[in-house]
Design a protein around this motif. Structure first.
Motif, short mmCIF file in Angstrom:
data_model
loop_
_atom_site.label_atom_id
_atom_site.label_comp_id
_atom_site.label_asym_id
_atom_site.label_seq_id
_atom_site.Cartn_x
_atom_site.Cartn_y
_atom_site.Cartn_z
N GLY A 311 0.82 -1.21 0.00
CA GLY A 311 0.00 0.00 0.00
C GLY A 311 0.84 1.26 0.00
O GLY A 311 0.50 2.26 -0.66
N GLU A 312 1.95 1.23 0.74
CA GLU A 312 2.84 2.39 0.78
C GLU A 312 3.41 2.70 -0.61
O GLU A 312 3.45 3.85 -1.03
N LEU A 313 3.86 1.65 -1.29
CA LEU A 313 4.45 1.86 -2.61
C LEU A 313 3.43 2.43 -3.58
O LEU A 313 3.74 3.31 -4.39
N LEU A 314 2.20 1.93 -3.51
CA LEU A 314 1.15 2.45 -4.38
C LEU A 314 0.86 3.92 -4.07
O LEU A 314 0.70 4.74 -4.97
N ALA A 315 0.80 4.23 -2.77
CA ALA A 315 0.47 5.60 -2.36
C ALA A 315 1.57 6.59 -2.72
O ALA A 315 1.31 7.80 -2.86
N ALA A 316 2.81 6.11 -2.88
CA ALA A 316 3.93 7.01 -3.18
C ALA A 316 3.84 7.63 -4.57
O ALA A 316 4.50 8.64 -4.85
N ARG A 317 3.04 7.05 -5.44
CA ARG A 317 2.84 7.59 -6.79
C ARG A 317 4.13 7.66 -7.59
O ARG A 317 4.36 8.59 -8.37
N ARG A 318 4.98 6.69 -7.39
CA ARG A 318 6.18 6.54 -8.21
C ARG A 318 6.06 5.22 -8.97
O ARG A 318 5.36 4.30 -8.53
N PRO A 319 6.70 5.07 -10.12
CA PRO A 319 6.60 3.83 -10.88
C PRO A 319 7.11 2.64 -10.07
O PRO A 319 8.16 2.72 -9.42
N ILE A 320 6.37 1.54 -10.10
CA ILE A 320 6.72 0.35 -9.34
C ILE A 320 7.11 -0.76 -10.30
O ILE A 320 6.39 -1.05 -11.26
N LEU A 321 8.25 -1.37 -10.03
CA LEU A 321 8.70 -2.54 -10.78
C LEU A 321 8.50 -3.77 -9.92
O LEU A 321 9.12 -3.91 -8.86
N VAL A 322 7.61 -4.66 -10.35
CA VAL A 322 7.33 -5.90 -9.63
C VAL A 322 8.10 -7.03 -10.30
O VAL A 322 7.98 -7.25 -11.51
N HIS A 323 8.90 -7.73 -9.52
CA HIS A 323 9.63 -8.89 -10.04
C HIS A 323 9.30 -10.08 -9.15
O HIS A 323 9.85 -10.21 -8.04
N ALA A 324 8.35 -10.89 -9.59
CA ALA A 324 7.84 -11.99 -8.78
C ALA A 324 7.31 -13.09 -9.69
O ALA A 324 6.99 -12.84 -10.86
N LYS A 362 7.99 8.50 -20.36
CA LYS A 362 7.31 9.39 -19.42
C LYS A 362 5.82 9.08 -19.32
O LYS A 362 5.23 9.13 -18.23
N ASP A 363 5.20 8.74 -20.44
CA ASP A 363 3.78 8.43 -20.44
C ASP A 363 3.50 7.17 -19.62
O ASP A 363 2.49 7.12 -18.89
N LEU A 364 4.35 6.17 -19.72
CA LEU A 364 4.19 4.96 -18.93
C LEU A 364 4.31 5.28 -17.45
O LEU A 364 3.50 4.79 -16.63
N ARG A 365 5.28 6.10 -17.08
CA ARG A 365 5.45 6.47 -15.68
C ARG A 365 4.19 7.15 -15.13
O ARG A 365 3.75 6.88 -14.02
N ARG A 366 3.62 8.03 -15.95
CA ARG A 366 2.43 8.75 -15.50
C ARG A 366 1.25 7.81 -15.33
O ARG A 366 0.51 7.89 -14.33
N VAL A 367 1.05 6.89 -16.26
CA VAL A 367 -0.06 5.94 -16.17
C VAL A 367 0.10 5.04 -14.95
O VAL A 367 -0.86 4.83 -14.18
N LEU A 368 1.28 4.49 -14.76
CA LEU A 368 1.52 3.61 -13.62
C LEU A 368 1.30 4.34 -12.30
O LEU A 368 0.70 3.81 -11.37
N SER A 369 1.78 5.58 -12.22
CA SER A 369 1.66 6.35 -10.99
C SER A 369 0.21 6.71 -10.69
O SER A 369 -0.24 6.62 -9.54
N ASP A 370 -0.54 7.10 -11.72
CA ASP A 370 -1.95 7.44 -11.52
C ASP A 370 -2.75 6.23 -11.06
O ASP A 370 -3.58 6.31 -10.15
N HIS A 371 -2.52 5.09 -11.71
CA HIS A 371 -3.24 3.86 -11.33
C HIS A 371 -2.83 3.40 -9.93
O HIS A 371 -3.67 2.89 -9.17
#
Length: 406
Positions: A311-324, A362-371
């Protein structure tokens, strides 16, 4: 109603489970609960304080007595079983005494790091004839591989008789439904959204000191993460960006992590931050890393794992890279909601491509951060989790705490 909560990890400890408990119980009146743990949280003994103590009473369970000397002649398995049974009944008796003395009307027992808390809480509830609630932070039947057979025998007995079951995500809920035909309430590991009201500037995050580009990880690092970190470091080397750095904020000993291959000129270890400071650290990242191991001693735990920091990572509004792994909850969640870029293969080249794509698009970063912000507010708000917890336990707090009504 007053309840007793049993957990190995409690505030002010720095674990994700302790943080979840702090956020769930912080709005409650201290006379509505007590906390029971094997760890001694006496403030006079000092120790780190990452987000403060809860105001309710803390009770320390002393270690159970060792196995009797004559048992040393038994086979190893029999000695383990004898020690577990002895410890279980002794702990249940101690818990029952605390619950009775505190006049608690329910028991909430948590999984995570200890095998006895759940069944001891259950036995105490049966003895006192009070409702038992199972809080399944981790898959109980698989959390200790060496004792899996015993855990799988105990788990259905407890869960089928529980007044309520809590899980942090759909995968754990569905696993328990398939195993035992029981229904669980999902209460996601909550995040205090109010700490993330500051919106990081798209360009500022990429302009931190001397042009450094920060990949940030905050939290514990252990067997559930090692190979994912090693692959990340290798992927960073492939990109040949000298200013690309992995910043790790963790309580775990640096020497142990370096021994696991988590080291190199691109890796920077930092002191773990208090809860009041960690939001800013996450929001100043260029990229946030959320890993789970592809090869670990507990693959079943990996599938249903819900890291407390999600939840913290989502709330930070920065792009998240999930490796799992592809069958894990976090891979499914981030891909389904398009709130992070997911690499679900143990492929260094694809991980490098994902890093480069985030840094250059940049567009990808914005979409990921908004979502990500949308999911944080919808799924991980602490006020929502507190209300769900109160409703499940029939706690009379909703009318007394306006924050929970929102």
């Amino acid at each position: 109603m007053k309840f007793a909560l049993i957990s190995q990890a409690l505030p002010p400890g720095g674990s994700g489970q302790a943080m979840v408990i702090y956020r769930l119980l912080s709005p409650l009146s201290p006379d509505t609960y007590c906390l029971i743990s094997q760890q001694d949280h006496n403030p006079q003994k000092g120790g780190p304080d990452y987000f403060g103590r809860l105001p309710g009473k803390y009770f320390h369970l002393p270690p159970e007595y060792p196995i009797a000397p004559e048992a040393a002649r038994w086979r190893r398995r029999a000695r383990i079983l004898q020690g577990l049974l002895f410890g279980l009944f002794l702990r249940a008796r101690r818990i029952a005494k605390i619950v009775r003395d505190e006049r608690c009307e329910a028991i909430v027992a948590c999984t995570g790091g200890d095998m006895l808390n759940l069944p001891a809480g259950y036995l105490a509830s049966r003895k006192l004839r009070v409702p038992f609630y199972a809080y399944i932070f981790d898959d109980y039947a698989n959390q200790l591989p060496t004792l899996r057979m015993i855990a799988k025998r105990l788990e259905p007995l407890m869960l089928k008789r529980a007044a309520g079951i809590i899980t942090p995500n759909e995968f754990m809920r569905d696993t328990l439904r398939k195993r035992y035909g029981v229904e669980a309430t999902i209460i996601r590991n909550p995040c205090d959204i109010s700490q993330y009201k500051w919106s990081p500037d798209e360009e500022d995050a990429a302009k931190n000191g001397a042009g450094e580009i920060k990949i940030v990880y905050t939290g514990g690092v252990y067997g559930a993460h090692f190979d994912a970190f090693r692959r990340l470091i290798a992927a960073m080397q492939m990109l040949e960006r000298p200013n690309l750095k992995l910043h790790i904020y963790t309580l775990d000993p640096v020497e142990e992590l370096q021994a696991e291959g988590i080291s190199g000129p691109s890796v920077v270890f930092n002191e773990y931050q208090k809860l009041s400071s960690i939001a800013r650290v996450q929001q100043e990242a260029d990229l946030l890393f959320l890993p789970l191991a592809f090869s670990s001693p507990f693959p079943e735990l990996i599938k249903t794992s819900a890291p407390g920091k999600t939840g913290e990572l989502l709330a930070a509004r920065r792009p998240i890279l999930v490796h799992a792994p592809p069958d894990s909850f976090i891979s499914w969640y981030f891909r389904y909601h398009e709130c992070g870029l997911v690499v679900d293969e143990s492929d260094t080249s694809k991980l490098a491509e994902a890093i480069d794509r985030i840094l250059t698009d940049k567009d990808l970063r914005r979409v990921l951060s908004d979502h990500a912000w949308e999911r944080a507010c919808t799924d991980f708000s602490s006020t929502h989790a507190q209300a769900e917890f109160a409703h499940l336990l029939n706690l009379d707090i909703l009318n007394r705490n306006p924050a929970i009504k929102s």
